[in-house]
Enzyme design. Structure first.
Site, PDB file in Angstrom:
ATOM      1  N   SER A 109       1.189  -0.252  -5.280  1.00  0.00           N
ATOM      2  CA  SER A 109       1.181   0.918  -4.739  1.00  0.00           C
ATOM      3  C   SER A 109      -0.625   0.268  -4.508  1.00  0.00           C
ATOM      4  O   SER A 109      -1.084   0.726  -3.103  1.00  0.00           O
ATOM      5  CB  SER A 109       0.597   2.080  -5.648  1.00  0.00           C
ATOM      6  OG  SER A 109      -0.144   1.413  -6.593  1.00  0.00           O
TER       7      SER A 109
ATOM      8  N   CYS B 273       4.541  -3.155  -9.554  1.00  0.00           N
ATOM      9  CA  CYS B 273       4.089  -2.120 -10.201  1.00  0.00           C
ATOM     10  C   CYS B 273       4.960  -1.006 -11.010  1.00  0.00           C
ATOM     11  O   CYS B 273       5.700  -1.356 -10.717  1.00  0.00           O
ATOM     12  CB  CYS B 273       3.498  -1.242  -8.722  1.00  0.00           C
ATOM     13  SG  CYS B 273       3.129   0.085  -9.155  1.00  0.00           S
TER      14      CYS B 273
ATOM     15  N   CYS C 271      -0.761  -1.103 -15.668  1.00  0.00           N
ATOM     16  CA  CYS C 271      -0.498  -1.380 -15.305  1.00  0.00           C
ATOM     17  C   CYS C 271      -1.229  -2.493 -14.389  1.00  0.00           C
ATOM     18  O   CYS C 271      -2.304  -3.046 -14.849  1.00  0.00           O
ATOM     19  CB  CYS C 271      -1.499   0.304 -14.848  1.00  0.00           C
ATOM     20  SG  CYS C 271      -2.362   0.610 -12.967  1.00  0.00           S
TER      21      CYS C 271
HETATM   22  N1  DGL Z   1      -0.951  -0.751  -9.969  1.00  0.00           N
HETATM   23  C1  DGL Z   1       0.587   0.587 -10.356  1.00  0.00           C
HETATM   24  C2  DGL Z   1       0.939   0.023 -11.978  1.00  0.00           C
HETATM   25  O1  DGL Z   1       1.478  -0.976 -12.026  1.00  0.00           O
HETATM   26  C3  DGL Z   1      -0.363   2.120 -10.342  1.00  0.00           C
HETATM   27  C4  DGL Z   1      -1.534   1.888  -9.181  1.00  0.00           C
HETATM   28  C5  DGL Z   1      -0.775   3.326  -8.378  1.00  0.00           C
HETATM   29  O2  DGL Z   1      -1.373   4.676  -9.450  1.00  0.00           O
HETATM   30  O3  DGL Z   1      -0.596   3.160  -7.915  1.00  0.00           O
HETATM   31  O4  DGL Z   1       1.411   1.035 -12.680  1.00  0.00           O
END
Ligand code: DGL
Length: 267
Positions: free
Chosen positions: A22, A84, A195
């Site tokens: 994202s 993600c 995350c």
């Molecule tokens: N980097 C994303 C993940 O691993 C989330 C970040 C977002 O909320 O866009 O969940």
């Protein structure tokens, strides 16, 4: 970006692996991929213009993820890493149904190694509200409930710090302090960075949690799984030496590209 010329030149194996997030968080997974397979070519795409995903509804994240992955595949990538956790829980199953011949690798919070890291350890799983809400995460938690005491901790607002390049500041430290205020840190054994943005604030987290608490991230496991899947499909790049990395972002700004390069250099 059209990668189809790769297919013509050195065969499909030279085509890049798309790494999608994202925003800039997936760079933590790209870092692990480069460590595991430095010879591969990578196309990194962050959807920062639509970030954060973690506070959106499932349908919206699914739609955004599918639109991007459709384009990567049409452009000729040989595999897709959904770097993600949020997008993985929303769309990876659907993507695998849609593209049964393309290796599509997702990421999930590293609950397993954290749960197995001690004798019934106390584990906190930091993740986006959506990741924690989804069935995929509930199934994962249930699997290790007998092995560890697991507490999910939604962290809305945290990814924005990293997305703005703020990985070290008083303000961030105070944010993390407030997040962990309700917990007795002396009883905590492990924290899962569920995350892909969170590994970049590891240093600040350690300040807040103390050195005794072990941190776990999903990137290295995802990189190993990607390698296995490429071998299985005979898609590993032949010639050794370092591959190329392209950075792309829906925001299209030079600042974002620079931030990606800076995060990739961070240890
Ligand atoms: N980097 C994303 C993940 O691993 C989330 C970040 C977002 O909320 O866009 O969940």
């Amino acid at each position: 970006m059209n990668f189809l010329h790769f297919t013509g030149m050195g065969g499909k194996n030279n085509a890049p692996i798309a790494v999608f997030d994202s925003g800039v968080g997936g760079i933590s997974v790209l870092r692990a991929l480069l460590k595991e397979m430095p010879w591969e070519n990578y196309y990194y795409y962050g959807d920062s213009a639509n970030a954060p995903y973690g506070t959106k509804c499932l349908e919206e994240v699914r739609e955004l993820t599918v639109v991007h992955v459709d384009r990567f595949i049409a452009d000729g990538v040989k595999a897709v890493v959904v770097a993600c956790n949020t997008a993985t829980s929303a769309a990876v199953r659907l993507l695998r149904q849609k593209y049964p011949d393309v290796p599509i690798i997702g990421i999930e919070p590293a609950v397993k190694p954290a749960a197995l890291s001690g004798n019934h350890p106390n584990v906190i799983v930091m993740a986006t509200p959506m990741t924690i809400r989804e069935q995929k995460f509930h199934n994962l938690m249930e699997r290790y409930m007998g092995t560890a005491h697991i507490i999910p901790l939604p962290c809305p607002g945290l990814m924005e710090y990293i997305e703005h390049g703020n990985v070290h500041s008083m303000e961030l430290e105070q944010f993390l302090e407030r997040l962990f205020e309700p917990f007795d840190k002396s009883k905590l054994d492990a924290v899962v960075l569920g995350c892909t943005h969170y590994p970049f604030v590891e240093r600040e987290l350690k300040k807040v949690l103390g050195k005794k608490v072990q941190l776990f991230e999903g990137g290295p496991g995802t990189a190993r799984e990607t390698k296995r899947r490429l071998i299985e499909k005979g898609l590993l790049r032949e010639g050794k030496g370092r591959g190329r990395v392209w950075f792309d972002n829906s925001e299209g700004s030079e600042a974002k590209r620079k931030l990606c390069a800076r995060l990739l250099r961070m240890q």
